[in-house]
Design a protein around this motif. Structure first.
Motif, mmCIF file in Angstrom:
data_model
loop_
_atom_site.group_PDB
_atom_site.id
_atom_site.type_symbol
_atom_site.label_atom_id
_atom_site.label_comp_id
_atom_site.label_asym_id
_atom_site.label_seq_id
_atom_site.Cartn_x
_atom_site.Cartn_y
_atom_site.Cartn_z
ATOM 1 N N UNK A 56 0.835 -1.195 0.000
ATOM 2 C CA UNK A 56 0.000 0.000 0.000
ATOM 3 C C UNK A 56 0.871 1.246 0.000
ATOM 4 N N UNK A 57 0.734 2.049 -1.060
ATOM 5 C CA UNK A 57 1.491 3.297 -1.170
ATOM 6 C C UNK A 57 0.573 4.483 -0.864
ATOM 7 N N UNK A 58 1.000 5.680 -1.185
ATOM 8 C CA UNK A 58 0.261 6.878 -0.784
ATOM 9 C C UNK A 58 -1.207 6.883 -1.210
ATOM 10 N N UNK A 59 -1.492 6.439 -2.393
ATOM 11 C CA UNK A 59 -2.881 6.511 -2.848
ATOM 12 C C UNK A 59 -3.351 5.290 -3.625
ATOM 13 N N UNK A 60 -2.583 4.200 -3.546
ATOM 14 C CA UNK A 60 -3.001 3.033 -4.318
ATOM 15 C C UNK A 60 -2.304 1.775 -3.819
ATOM 16 N N UNK A 61 -2.802 0.643 -4.301
ATOM 17 C CA UNK A 61 -2.130 -0.634 -4.078
ATOM 18 C C UNK A 61 -1.151 -0.832 -5.225
ATOM 19 N N UNK A 62 0.095 -1.047 -4.898
ATOM 20 C CA UNK A 62 1.141 -1.217 -5.906
ATOM 21 C C UNK A 62 1.554 -2.676 -5.939
ATOM 22 N N UNK A 63 1.660 -3.224 -7.127
ATOM 23 C CA UNK A 63 2.064 -4.620 -7.303
ATOM 24 C C UNK A 63 3.535 -4.658 -7.696
ATOM 25 N N UNK A 64 4.341 -5.354 -6.914
ATOM 26 C CA UNK A 64 5.764 -5.514 -7.187
ATOM 27 C C UNK A 64 6.001 -6.884 -7.792
ATOM 28 N N UNK A 65 6.678 -6.910 -8.938
ATOM 29 C CA UNK A 65 6.885 -8.167 -9.659
ATOM 30 C C UNK A 65 8.375 -8.433 -9.839
#
Length: 219
Positions: A56-65
């Motif tokens: 979870x980042x500042x304003x969204x869910x970030x997907x790390x691949x």
């Protein structure tokens, strides 16, 4: 009681695939079994939690691949090579710092994880297993966990096969082992459940295990 709940109650052991910085459901699954068998010969499936996680980042869910090198169809997970020609490590560590650098426990736990990336393991299973080992220790989960090969017949009896059961393809809240229990998160107005274990560790520190236990009990 569902078929899954019956299987879980009857089987002391569970078989799982290795995942990259696994989601909370992966850990609540581990908590509900006495022994965990990690199948490193199971078929690798692209675009799954095997090489990706959500933070979870500042304003969204970030997907790390984690990018992997080309492989043949039906290749076993143990043969999947990490592609270091892409600068993914900088991207992942930068994202984690941006997302959790101001979290209560980032400064206590980040360095060990950063050191793991610096080793640049050749195989995806090696990266995933070392990160899993660190996270289990930080959370305080002590379980019998070992590698197995798919053909080991001795593991067939009394083992619930949960390979690919904990995945990123199902709809939100369709969990088998996990019920969301809200905890402090650095960003966002509403709680986001079942993110990578890193979200829980960096935000809750020593209280992470109690959150996971409550996430099991509330099912």
């Amino acid at each position: 009681m569902s078929e899954l709940e019956v299987n879980s109650a009857q089987n002391r052991a569970v078989k799982l695939e290795l995942q990259y910085l696994p989601c909370l459901e992966y850990f609540t699954c581990i908590l509900q079994h006495e022994q965990v068998l990690i199948d490193i010969e199971e078929r690798y499936v692209k675009q799954t939690f095997r090489n990706r996680c959500s933070v979870l980042t500042t304003n969204k869910i970030d997907v790390l691949t984690v990018p992997v090198k080309g492989y043949e169809a039906a290749s076993p997970t143990k043969d999947i090579l990490i592609d270091y020609n892409q600068e993914w490590i900088r991207r992942h560590l930068g994202c984690l710092k941006a997302a959790y650098g101001k979290s209560p426990f980032y400064e206590f736990y980040a360095s060990e994880l950063i050191d793991t990336y610096g080793k640049k393991p050749k195989f995806l299973v090696d990266l995933n297993y070392e990160l899993l080992t660190i996270c289990l220790r930080l959370v305080g989960i002590k379980k019998e966990i070992r590698y197995i090969l798919s053909g080991e017949r001795e593991d067939d009896n009394g083992v619930f096969n949960a390979i690919s059961l904990i995945n990123n393809k199902k709809t939100q809240n369709a969990f088998n082992y996990y019920s969301p229990v809200a905890y402090y998160q650095t960003f966002g107005n509403g709680f986001v459940g079942n993110l990578s274990i890193i979200d829980l560790i960096f935000n809750m520190g020593p209280e992470a295990k109690s959150v996971l236990l409550r996430s099991c009990e509330s099912r």
